[in-house]
Design an enzyme around this catalytic site. Structure first.
Site, PDB file in Angstrom:
ATOM      1  N   HIS A   1       3.341   6.231  -7.062  1.00 20.42           N
ATOM      2  CA  HIS A   1       2.523   7.309  -7.647  1.00 20.42           C
ATOM      3  C   HIS A   1       3.389   8.567  -7.787  1.00 20.42           C
ATOM      4  O   HIS A   1       3.355   9.252  -8.819  1.00 20.42           O
ATOM      5  CB  HIS A   1       1.316   7.583  -6.744  1.00 20.42           C
TER       6      HIS A   1
ATOM      7  N   HIS B   1       1.746   4.420  -2.896  1.00 26.06           N
ATOM      8  CA  HIS B   1       1.833   5.882  -2.801  1.00 26.06           C
ATOM      9  C   HIS B   1       3.174   6.374  -3.355  1.00 26.06           C
ATOM     10  O   HIS B   1       3.233   7.348  -4.118  1.00 26.06           O
ATOM     11  CB  HIS B   1       1.708   6.318  -1.341  1.00 26.06           C
TER      12      HIS B   1
ATOM     13  N   HIS C   1       0.830  -1.208   0.000  1.00 28.72           N
ATOM     14  CA  HIS C   1       0.000   0.000   0.000  1.00 28.72           C
ATOM     15  C   HIS C   1       0.868   1.263   0.000  1.00 28.72           C
ATOM     16  O   HIS C   1       0.689   2.149  -0.850  1.00 28.72           O
ATOM     17  CB  HIS C   1      -0.916  -0.011   1.227  1.00 28.72           C
ATOM     18  N   GLU C   2       1.788   1.342   0.941  1.00 29.39           N
ATOM     19  CA  GLU C   2       2.624   2.544   1.045  1.00 29.39           C
ATOM     20  C   GLU C   2       3.562   2.685  -0.154  1.00 29.39           C
ATOM     21  O   GLU C   2       3.834   3.799  -0.609  1.00 29.39           O
ATOM     22  CB  GLU C   2       3.413   2.529   2.357  1.00 29.39           C
TER      23      GLU C   2
END
Length: 702
Positions: free
Chosen positions: A486, A483, A479-480
């Site tokens: 991205h 980020h 998940h991190e």
């Protein structure tokens, strides 16, 4: 003697074989499976934190602050000059960039650096930059120059992206009421200050334990909780306690109403409503959703209602199964599941039907193995590699940090990810992503590469073995890193809209999508290997692990719908205007949107701290999950390593950050309008598919 020698030889041979097998890890995996090397520097000079020479000492924050303040004045002068020779949006983004590079860096160091002098200097820099921003928010000539360009067009040719970003800057200005008469502007400033204070007090109260006199607690349940003198202390909900009386008692006692919290929440909602009305919005929800993916509270409500209707029979089936489990466990034929039971029976079903115990999976998810899996996935999708890079002296704030260079096979260096993965004294206990420097196109045509930090709270590796991750930790890592990627894969003109600097209800899409990869057996199979023997995880374990992540998905999603609906109702205006009791509002919303009834004399919302940080935006996780699900089903479910899909996803979604309205990005990428009905159907399809797989697996195992 011969037998001893043979045993010794066999043992040595076995250890050699194990070392040989372990050595087949990639260099990246080997690095992350070993404690970070603590290097002693005798020859090279410190380069400063993040390679910034000003930060060889903590005093450098004062220099960075002063330079940013001076540059701010120069850029203001350029923006309001009649002889301006650059696009207004270029000037504003440079202004934003110069301030953010100090503020973002200082905000991270303020909470992460182990030395008080650095923390204090960073905090002072944060305060100073906030003061500069506040002065900008009252600078009428600067606002008027930007407003004129947005309304009348710039002197130079502009693009749609230029116009969109300029409007975002203008909206940021008007959030502080600069466009209002002075008396109204001052009122907005006071309201903003009061809202900040109320939020801090509410969040502090939300985590305080419930303290009750022993005489006020039935004797039969006193032993479940710690005591202090003549008081009983209830610190949480005890959701996984095997004793049902303890679960119920903790729920009822911990969530007792609090007059002070109730008043703080009512005041917070009232001030937010007044703020929105002062700035020209119908409600606070309308203000919060401006420039969001969903755009209006009306669309959010429609999505919530559509999803709620389709979820109800599916969630009811989940609760019926939990009720059956409760009756079997308790031996009481009339027992029914209650709100305090749901986490417990989810865990029970994992253990009983799927035999999924997180400790069973730990040896197969070494940190290095997970990083190798991420690296291979990113290479397959985007042609990107994660390269462990040796840091210069003084570049890191602690000795246990890793630095990754993100390198594209054609484009070269995309940016840097600093991995602050391990727990230590004083470090915040949270998994999160920090932008230190945003990417942007520079005036000379070069690109300011993004720099980010990914922070986790993993156990320190030992010399006897690497850090091992539970399945939930694997999800958090992916998940991190979603980020972070991205930020790495965005290639925007302006740092104000780079990477995760986009609409709140879109910012979680790339990170949630990465969780789908982390839950796919085909992806896990590429790196889930025993850290000692290197043996791949078995197919049976993989199937049980992936199925366990989706147990009771309908009822869990219904809970998120309920939370989102409550947040929207609180910020829809009526509660604030009428001064309604927030618990009565909770009861009404829960009866409509959740399958388990409200429990009398409880006030769960008074501990819902997300109302402060995500006011009117709590739905963002739900909509991000829905969009990520839609993208997964459309582009990656058939083949999670599809390079064509990866390149399309990067070029049409990730590359733009917030430079293009997120609603437009998603509609163009998926070739369909984002109607509430289509969004709801996408998530329901996923829930039904996962439910079918779980049932098949349970039947097969039994």
């Amino acid at each position: 003697m011969l037998q001893i020698c043979r045993t010794t030889t066999n043992g040595a041979l076995q250890r050699w074989r194990q070392r040989k097998m372990v050595s087949t890890w990639s260099p990246l995996a080997t690095a992350f499976n070993s404690p970070p090397a603590k290097r002693i520097n005798f020859t090279r000079d410190d380069v400063g934190l993040f390679g910034m020479p000003q930060l060889r000492t903590f005093e450098g924050f004062y220099l960075l602050r002063d330079n940013a303040e001076q540059k701010t004045q120069d850029l203001i002068a350029e923006a309001i000059s009649k002889e301006r020779r650059r696009k207004m949006v270029d000037i504003f983004d440079e202004l934003s960039n110069s301030l953010c590079k100090v503020a973002d860096l200082a905000e991270f160091i303020r909470i992460a650096h182990p030395q008080n002098k650095y923390m204090q200097a960073a905090e002072e820099a944060c305060i100073s930059i906030c003061g500069v921003v506040e002065s900008l928010n009252t600078h009428k000539p600067l606002y008027q120059a930007l407003s004129h360009v947005v309304e009348q067009g710039d002197l130079m040719a502009t693009t749609d992206v230029d116009t969109h970003v300029a409007k975002l800057f203008l909206f940021d200005f008007e959030q502080c009421g600069i466009h209002l008469p002075e008396s109204e502007r001052l009122r907005v400033v006071r309201l903003n200050d009061y809202i900040l204070q109320l939020g801090q007090k509410f969040m502090n109260g939300a985590v305080q334990p419930t303290v009750l006199a022993r005489s006020a607690v039935p004797e039969s349940i006193r032993s479940y909780f710690p005591t202090a003198g003549n008081n009983i202390i209830v610190t949480g909900l005890s959701t996984n306690a095997e004793n049902v009386q303890m679960r119920e008692a903790a729920y009822r006692l911990y969530l007792q109403p609090s007059e002070s919290q109730e008043q703080l929440l009512k005041d917070l909602l009232m001030c937010r409503h007044e703020l929105a009305r002062s700035c020209g919005f119908e409600t606070y929800a309308h203000r919060a959703l401006n420039a969001s993916t969903m755009e209006t509270p009306e669309l959010v409500r429609e999505f919530i209602d559509e999803l709620s209707e389709q979820l109800r029979p599916r969630a009811d089936a989940d609760f019926a199964m939990m009720t059956q489990m409760k009756r079997m466990e308790s031996g009481q034929p009339n027992a029914t599941v209650a709100v305090w039971d749901t986490p417990y029976f989810t865990s029970q079903l994992k253990r009983q039907s799927l035999e999924a115990n997180s400790n069973e999976f730990l040896p197969y998810f070494s940190l290095g193995g997970c990083m190798e899996g991420l690296d291979n996935l990113l290479h397959a999708l985007y042609g990107v590699r994660l390269e462990n890079t040796e840091m210069e002296p003084g570049e890191s704030w602690h000795s246990d940090i890793y630095k990754l260079a993100v390198v594209h096979e054609v484009e070269g260096l995309l940016g840097y990810i600093y991995c602050d993965f391990f727990e230590r004294n004083g470090k915040p206990n949270q998994d999160c992503h920090f932008t230190i420097q945003g990417g942007k196109r520079m005036a000379d045509g070069s690109y300011q590469v993004p720099i980010v930090v990914v922070m986790l709270g993993l156990a320190q590796p030992r010399w006897t073995g690497p850090t091992l991750l539970s399945p939930a930790r694997v999800d958090n890592l992916f998940h991190e890193m979603g980020h972070a990627m991205h930020s790495m894969l965005a290639r925007t003109e302006y740092q104000h809209v780079t990477g995760t600097r986009c609409a709140t209800d879109f910012a979680e899409v790339p990170s949630v999508l990465m969780e789908y990869f982390a839950s796919d057996p085909r992806v896990l199979r590429t790196f889930a290997r025993h850290f000692q023997t290197h043996k791949p995880i078995s197919d049976d374990m993989l199937q049980r692990l992936c199925a366990s992540k989706h147990l009771f998905a309908a009822s869990e999603t219904q809970l998120q719908v309920f939370y989102s609906a409550l947040d929207q109702v609180y910020h829809g205006g009526d509660v604030a205007q009428q001064g309604a009791n927030t618990t009565e509002t909770l009861r009404s919303v829960q009866n409509r949107y959740y399958g388990l009834p409200y429990v009398d004399n409880t006030a769960w919302q008074l501990r819902f701290s997300h109302l402060v940080g995500y006011g009117a935006k709590y739905y963002s996780y739900l909509i991000s999950k829905t969009i990520a699900s839609w993208i997964w089903q459309t582009y990656f479910e058939a083949n999670p390593f599809n390079r064509e899909s990866g390149e399309k996803y990067r070029s049409e979604i990730l590359a733009h950050g917030g430079a293009v309205p997120s609603r437009k990005l998603v509609a163009n990428f998926l070739q369909r309008e984002m109607t509430p009905n289509i969004l709801a159907k996408s998530l329901i399809h996923e829930i039904d598919t996962d439910e079918s797989k779980i049932k098949d697996l349970i039947v097969t195992r039994n």
